[in-house]
Design a protein around this motif. Sequence first.
Motif, PDB file in Angstrom:
ATOM      1  N   ASN A  55      -5.745   5.346  -4.976  1.00 18.90           N
ATOM      2  CA  ASN A  55      -4.913   4.807  -5.940  1.00 18.90           C
ATOM      3  C   ASN A  55      -3.432   5.060  -5.807  1.00 18.90           C
ATOM      4  OD1 ASN A  55      -4.848   3.050  -8.441  1.00 18.90           O
ATOM      5  ND2 ASN A  55      -3.945   4.909  -9.417  1.00 18.90           N
ATOM      6  N   ASP A  56      -3.212   6.212  -5.477  1.00 22.70           N
ATOM      7  CA  ASP A  56      -1.697   6.754  -5.409  1.00 22.70           C
ATOM      8  C   ASP A  56      -0.962   5.743  -4.183  1.00 22.70           C
ATOM      9  OD1 ASP A  56      -1.749   8.717  -6.975  1.00 22.70           O
ATOM     10  OD2 ASP A  56      -2.351  10.378  -5.378  1.00 22.70           O
ATOM     11  N   LEU A  57      -1.797   5.447  -3.135  1.00 20.54           N
ATOM     12  CA  LEU A  57      -1.358   4.696  -1.815  1.00 20.54           C
ATOM     13  C   LEU A  57      -1.168   3.376  -2.530  1.00 20.54           C
ATOM     14  CD1 LEU A  57      -0.469   4.015   0.856  1.00 20.54           C
ATOM     15  CD2 LEU A  57      -3.122   4.158   1.299  1.00 20.54           C
ATOM     16  N   ALA A  58      -2.090   2.794  -3.126  1.00 19.56           N
ATOM     17  CA  ALA A  58      -2.078   1.499  -3.765  1.00 19.56           C
ATOM     18  C   ALA A  58      -0.778   1.343  -4.815  1.00 19.56           C
ATOM     19  CB  ALA A  58      -3.170   1.161  -4.182  1.00 19.56           C
ATOM     20  N   VAL A  59      -0.426   2.231  -5.749  1.00 15.49           N
ATOM     21  CA  VAL A  59       0.389   1.907  -6.282  1.00 15.49           C
ATOM     22  C   VAL A  59       1.852   2.175  -5.469  1.00 15.49           C
ATOM     23  CG1 VAL A  59       2.077   3.490  -8.142  1.00 15.49           C
ATOM     24  CG2 VAL A  59      -0.573   3.204  -8.486  1.00 15.49           C
ATOM     25  N   ASP A  60       1.925   2.953  -4.572  1.00 15.81           N
ATOM     26  CA  ASP A  60       3.162   3.198  -3.727  1.00 15.81           C
ATOM     27  C   ASP A  60       3.303   1.774  -2.971  1.00 15.81           C
ATOM     28  OD1 ASP A  60       5.151   4.946  -2.325  1.00 15.81           O
ATOM     29  OD2 ASP A  60       3.969   4.010  -0.697  1.00 15.81           O
ATOM     30  N   LEU A  61       2.386   1.321  -2.778  1.00 15.23           N
ATOM     31  CA  LEU A  61       2.376  -0.261  -1.816  1.00 15.23           C
ATOM     32  C   LEU A  61       2.643  -1.384  -2.763  1.00 15.23           C
ATOM     33  CD1 LEU A  61      -0.277   0.351   0.886  1.00 15.23           C
ATOM     34  CD2 LEU A  61       2.179   0.232   1.163  1.00 15.23           C
ATOM     35  N   GLY A  62       2.240  -1.178  -4.187  1.00 15.63           N
ATOM     36  CA  GLY A  62       2.585  -2.101  -5.028  1.00 15.63           C
ATOM     37  C   GLY A  62       1.202  -3.024  -5.024  1.00 15.63           C
ATOM     38  N   ILE A  63       0.093  -2.675  -4.748  1.00 18.77           N
ATOM     39  CA  ILE A  63      -1.225  -3.386  -4.547  1.00 18.77           C
ATOM     40  C   ILE A  63      -2.119  -2.657  -5.272  1.00 18.77           C
ATOM     41  CG2 ILE A  63      -0.375  -4.646  -2.784  1.00 18.77           C
ATOM     42  CD1 ILE A  63      -2.051  -2.819  -0.961  1.00 18.77           C
ATOM     43  N   THR A  64      -3.397  -3.027  -5.212  1.00 20.63           N
ATOM     44  CA  THR A  64      -4.528  -2.374  -5.691  1.00 20.63           C
ATOM     45  C   THR A  64      -5.335  -1.423  -4.772  1.00 20.63           C
ATOM     46  OG1 THR A  64      -5.985  -4.082  -5.790  1.00 20.63           O
ATOM     47  CG2 THR A  64      -4.788  -3.992  -7.656  1.00 20.63           C
ATOM     48  N   LYS A  65      -6.035  -0.829  -5.250  1.00 22.39           N
ATOM     49  CA  LYS A  65      -7.126   0.102  -4.600  1.00 22.39           C
ATOM     50  C   LYS A  65      -7.913  -0.801  -3.634  1.00 22.39           C
ATOM     51  CE  LYS A  65      -9.506   2.501  -7.580  1.00 22.39           C
ATOM     52  NZ  LYS A  65     -10.778   3.422  -7.927  1.00 22.39           N
ATOM     53  N   SER A  66      -8.651  -1.754  -4.119  1.00 20.87           N
ATOM     54  CA  SER A  66      -9.332  -2.343  -3.281  1.00 20.87           C
ATOM     55  C   SER A  66      -8.626  -3.131  -1.981  1.00 20.87           C
ATOM     56  CB  SER A  66     -10.068  -3.543  -4.058  1.00 20.87           C
ATOM     57  OG  SER A  66      -9.860  -3.311  -5.690  1.00 20.87           O
ATOM     58  N   ALA A  67      -7.483  -3.707  -2.514  1.00 23.80           N
ATOM     59  CA  ALA A  67      -6.578  -4.265  -1.176  1.00 23.80           C
ATOM     60  C   ALA A  67      -6.514  -3.232  -0.189  1.00 23.80           C
ATOM     61  CB  ALA A  67      -5.242  -4.675  -1.729  1.00 23.80           C
ATOM     62  N   ILE A  68      -6.349  -2.017  -0.327  1.00 22.41           N
ATOM     63  CA  ILE A  68      -6.406  -1.046   0.778  1.00 22.41           C
ATOM     64  C   ILE A  68      -7.527  -1.179   1.821  1.00 22.41           C
ATOM     65  CG2 ILE A  68      -6.476   1.382   1.246  1.00 22.41           C
ATOM     66  CD1 ILE A  68      -4.073   0.743  -0.224  1.00 22.41           C
ATOM     67  N   TYR A  69      -8.816  -1.357   1.044  1.00 25.03           N
ATOM     68  CA  TYR A  69      -9.983  -1.367   1.952  1.00 25.03           C
ATOM     69  C   TYR A  69     -10.354  -2.692   2.816  1.00 25.03           C
ATOM     70  CZ  TYR A  69     -11.535   2.743  -0.475  1.00 25.03           C
ATOM     71  OH  TYR A  69     -11.739   3.931  -0.940  1.00 25.03           O
ATOM     72  N   HIS A  70      -9.063  -3.482   2.576  1.00 19.79           N
ATOM     73  CA  HIS A  70      -9.105  -4.646   3.659  1.00 19.79           C
ATOM     74  C   HIS A  70      -8.423  -4.155   5.015  1.00 19.79           C
ATOM     75  CE1 HIS A  70      -8.262  -8.721   5.083  1.00 19.79           C
ATOM     76  NE2 HIS A  70      -7.100  -8.250   5.324  1.00 19.79           N
ATOM     77  N   HIS A  71      -7.673  -3.081   4.845  1.00 18.08           N
ATOM     78  CA  HIS A  71      -6.956  -2.743   6.163  1.00 18.08           C
ATOM     79  C   HIS A  71      -7.643  -1.496   6.844  1.00 18.08           C
ATOM     80  CE1 HIS A  71      -3.663  -5.212   4.976  1.00 18.08           C
ATOM     81  NE2 HIS A  71      -3.405  -4.581   4.038  1.00 18.08           N
ATOM     82  N   PHE A  72      -8.149  -0.501   5.936  1.00 21.13           N
ATOM     83  CA  PHE A  72      -9.284   0.457   6.611  1.00 21.13           C
ATOM     84  C   PHE A  72     -10.376   0.615   5.708  1.00 21.13           C
ATOM     85  CE2 PHE A  72      -4.707   1.452   7.603  1.00 21.13           C
ATOM     86  CZ  PHE A  72      -4.829   1.922   8.864  1.00 21.13           C
ATOM     87  N   GLU A  73     -11.469   1.129   6.644  1.00 21.12           N
ATOM     88  CA  GLU A  73     -12.701   1.157   5.943  1.00 21.12           C
ATOM     89  C   GLU A  73     -12.778   2.253   5.085  1.00 21.12           C
ATOM     90  OE1 GLU A  73     -15.478   2.245   9.205  1.00 21.12           O
ATOM     91  OE2 GLU A  73     -16.809   0.323   8.453  1.00 21.12           O
TER      92      GLU A  73
END
Lengths: 217, 217
Positions: A55-73
């Motif tokens: 979530n920290d990373l998602a906030v930093d990128l301005g997107i949501t947690k789930s979106a991260i999982y599109h890029h990395f497993e």
Amino acid sequence: MPDVDAATAVPAAPAVPPVPAVRRPRGRPGYDQDTVLRRAIDLFNRQGYDATSINDLAVDLGITKSAIYHHFESKEAILAAALDEALDGLDAAVAAAADATRDEPAYDRLRATVEAAVHILVAHLPAVTLLLRVRGNSPLEQAALDRRRHIDEQLATVVKRAVDEGDLRDDVDPEVISRLVFGMVNSLVDWYHPDGPISSETLAAAVAGVLFQGLHR
Amino acid sequence: MPDVDAATAVPAAPAVPPVPAVRRPRGRPGYDQDTVLRRAIDLFNRQGYDATSINDLAVDLGITKSAIYHHFESKEAILAAALDEALDGLDAAVAAAADATRDEPAYDRLRATVEAAVHILVAHLPAVTLLLRVRGNSPLEQAALDRRRHIDEQLATVVKRAVDEGDLRDDVDPEVISRLVFGMVNSLVDWYHPDGPISSETLAAAVAGVLFQGLHR
DNA sequence: GTCTATACCGCGATAGAC
DNA sequence: GTCTATCGCGGTATAGAC
């Protein structure tokens, strides 16, 4: 009117259509894997890997947690990519330095290796920083530590040879010398900023100068 | 001034009763605060503070989570105690080294300071290790980093003075010299074992020797 | 000084719509 | 490529008995 396909138009059957070779961020978000990786590494270095949540990373990128999982497993897959980058860089640098000075005295090889290590550390600073902080908390981290240990052993071999050849002080255990040398080099990640006033050439010269000639005037 | 209950009681009366000065573990568990702290610091250093849960610590001690809270208010309070130990030790060491060599040339003071730093690092190795890995993730950690920065600045002052006095090489920025010197010293926490074959005197001599005379023969 | 039991929360990760 | 919603787990910490 400008259609992306325009260039590929002519040939009768362009079976390989659009495929933009390098995706560029559009509207606002729309990140590619490498960008996510860079930001993740930066965050991991600022806060520590374990203290950084998806979530920290998602906030930093301005997107949501789930979106991260599109890029990395997984979170660990991000760490794996970062550690691989650092280790591949170090492997290549050590091999190149060894190769370029194959027939020279070990003393010269050592000096070249130290300078190469500084340069590679600067070139891949974020990834190497992360690598140097890994504690071995998972099989992945242990594998990274193993690869790192292997590299360290190659460096230690050069030190030992230089002592054997009589060019290095022999009042200190070669193993200890090796630790001190690469301890100083590795400590650069704690303060050096590549875009600051000190060039990597200046830095490499300073490190090698202090190490080989000493601090005395 | 210091009021420790019984101690202030009756002068002339050896009123200091049972009070087992040092509690020894009885039946099986029965830990005192300091033992819990030592084990916690060791675990934090092996796994990282954030990656270590209270339950990890409880399992390591052979008790349950809740029992930990009898000794410390919170996980962060354990960290605070550890960081204070390290910082108090470093503060004292730097002050002592400065005091003992007050009228000597800065070059000699620097050498004495480096050796003192090695010794204090060895004496409080676990706590100092933990301190050096703190990233500033909480107000507590930031306060620790602030105290550490203050100590680093005192050390940097000695380096600068030694350069000004003409005893240290002046082809490298004093600030950089300072970073390199204490980078090497601090890197000891990553490999040195106090109960191994290398004494802290040998180590201090090796570090100072390499730093001041250099690696060349 | 330690236990069992529990409150409450944020974590990593997934499903499925847009 | 991102969203909302949700699951299940393990985290810190507390209450109260022994």
